[in-house]
Design a protein around this motif. Structure first.
Motif, PDB file in Angstrom:
ATOM      1  N   PRO A  43       0.823  -1.199   0.000  1.00  0.00           N
ATOM      2  CA  PRO A  43       0.000   0.000   0.000  1.00  0.00           C
ATOM      3  C   PRO A  43       0.863   1.256   0.000  1.00  0.00           C
ATOM      4  O   PRO A  43       1.890   1.313   0.663  1.00  0.00           O
ATOM      5  CB  PRO A  43      -0.820  -0.111   1.288  1.00  0.00           C
ATOM      6  CG  PRO A  43      -0.182  -1.179   2.090  1.00  0.00           C
ATOM      7  CD  PRO A  43       0.638  -2.023   1.176  1.00  0.00           C
ATOM      8  N   SER A  58     -14.124   8.102   1.257  1.00  0.00           N
ATOM      9  CA  SER A  58     -13.678   6.981   0.429  1.00  0.00           C
ATOM     10  C   SER A  58     -14.089   7.170  -1.022  1.00  0.00           C
ATOM     11  O   SER A  58     -15.099   7.806  -1.314  1.00  0.00           O
ATOM     12  CB  SER A  58     -14.291   5.678   0.944  1.00  0.00           C
ATOM     13  OG  SER A  58     -13.901   5.456   2.273  1.00  0.00           O
ATOM     14  N   ASN A 106      -5.167  12.190   0.709  1.00  0.00           N
ATOM     15  CA  ASN A 106      -4.289  11.030   0.562  1.00  0.00           C
ATOM     16  C   ASN A 106      -3.949  10.689  -0.879  1.00  0.00           C
ATOM     17  O   ASN A 106      -3.338   9.656  -1.140  1.00  0.00           O
ATOM     18  CB  ASN A 106      -4.928   9.810   1.232  1.00  0.00           C
ATOM     19  CG  ASN A 106      -5.167  10.035   2.706  1.00  0.00           C
ATOM     20  OD1 ASN A 106      -4.621  10.953   3.302  1.00  0.00           O
ATOM     21  ND2 ASN A 106      -5.987   9.202   3.298  1.00  0.00           N
ATOM     22  N   VAL A 113      -7.311   5.129  -8.123  1.00  0.00           N
ATOM     23  CA  VAL A 113      -7.830   4.675  -6.830  1.00  0.00           C
ATOM     24  C   VAL A 113      -8.804   3.533  -7.048  1.00  0.00           C
ATOM     25  O   VAL A 113      -9.400   3.397  -8.111  1.00  0.00           O
ATOM     26  CB  VAL A 113      -8.504   5.829  -6.047  1.00  0.00           C
ATOM     27  CG1 VAL A 113      -7.511   6.907  -5.687  1.00  0.00           C
ATOM     28  CG2 VAL A 113      -9.667   6.416  -6.823  1.00  0.00           C
ATOM     29  N   GLU A 114      -8.939   2.734  -6.024  1.00  0.00           N
ATOM     30  CA  GLU A 114      -9.899   1.623  -6.035  1.00  0.00           C
ATOM     31  C   GLU A 114     -11.122   2.007  -5.221  1.00  0.00           C
ATOM     32  O   GLU A 114     -11.045   2.873  -4.331  1.00  0.00           O
ATOM     33  CB  GLU A 114      -9.263   0.361  -5.443  1.00  0.00           C
ATOM     34  CG  GLU A 114      -8.127  -0.192  -6.272  1.00  0.00           C
ATOM     35  CD  GLU A 114      -8.579  -0.663  -7.650  1.00  0.00           C
ATOM     36  OE1 GLU A 114      -9.677  -1.217  -7.791  1.00  0.00           O
ATOM     37  OE2 GLU A 114      -7.803  -0.450  -8.609  1.00  0.00           O
ATOM     38  N   GLU A 117     -11.250   2.944  -1.218  1.00  0.00           N
ATOM     39  CA  GLU A 117      -9.964   3.463  -0.759  1.00  0.00           C
ATOM     40  C   GLU A 117     -10.168   4.844  -0.126  1.00  0.00           C
ATOM     41  O   GLU A 117     -10.891   5.670  -0.665  1.00  0.00           O
ATOM     42  CB  GLU A 117      -9.007   3.571  -1.949  1.00  0.00           C
ATOM     43  CG  GLU A 117      -7.621   4.017  -1.604  1.00  0.00           C
ATOM     44  CD  GLU A 117      -6.712   4.034  -2.836  1.00  0.00           C
ATOM     45  OE1 GLU A 117      -5.776   4.851  -2.842  1.00  0.00           O
ATOM     46  OE2 GLU A 117      -6.927   3.240  -3.761  1.00  0.00           O
ATOM     47  N   THR A 118      -9.538   5.084   1.033  1.00  0.00           N
ATOM     48  CA  THR A 118      -9.645   6.380   1.695  1.00  0.00           C
ATOM     49  C   THR A 118      -8.823   7.393   0.914  1.00  0.00           C
ATOM     50  O   THR A 118      -7.613   7.235   0.755  1.00  0.00           O
ATOM     51  CB  THR A 118      -9.151   6.304   3.142  1.00  0.00           C
ATOM     52  OG1 THR A 118      -9.961   5.337   3.837  1.00  0.00           O
ATOM     53  CG2 THR A 118      -9.272   7.652   3.838  1.00  0.00           C
TER      54      THR A 118
END
Length: 123
Positions: A43, A58, A106, A113-114, A117-118
């Motif tokens: 990660p 998210s 972030n 991004v998935e 994800e945050t």
């Protein structure tokens, strides 16, 4: 006997199946992957400075970050745009779920991004 090619989580397997005749089945060998499995990525560390906030924002779907509209320390109201996410050739505004202060962003422009994800946090 029948042969099948099965894909499970991106891994391809050749499987041979023997029809059951009522007798005890011979012990099956473990399937061998057809292609080598890619090692999972570690990660990524958060790209923004600052501590994580108590409210996580998210990604609702996988996509690419097109724009960052808020900055760390900025006060935001519920519904205010924080980020712009491109998914399926459409631009989606990612908004603040509640009033607060941006604690961290972030991601940066161009990041993929998935879903789940945050991507930001609020205090």
């Amino acid at each position: 006997m029948k042969s099948y090619t099965i894909t499970v989580n991106g891994n391809v397997y050749d499987v041979t199946v023997e029809e059951n005749t009522g007798a005890a089945a011979p012990k099956a060998a473990a399937p061998a992957p057809k292609a080598p499995a890619a090692a999972p990525k570690a990660p990524a560390a958060p790209k923004a400075a600052g501590a994580q906030g108590s409210v996580a924002v998210s990604a609702p779907m996988p996509g690419k970050i097109l724009g960052v509209k808020a900055s760390v320390g900025q006060a935001v109201k519920r519904g205010e745009v924080l980020l712009v996410l491109e998914a399926m050739k459409m631009e989606n505004d990612i908004v603040a779920p509640e009033d607060g202060t941006v604690a961290s962003i972030n991601v940066s422009v161009g990041d993929s991004v998935e879903a789940g994800e945050t991507i930001a946090t609020l205090n």
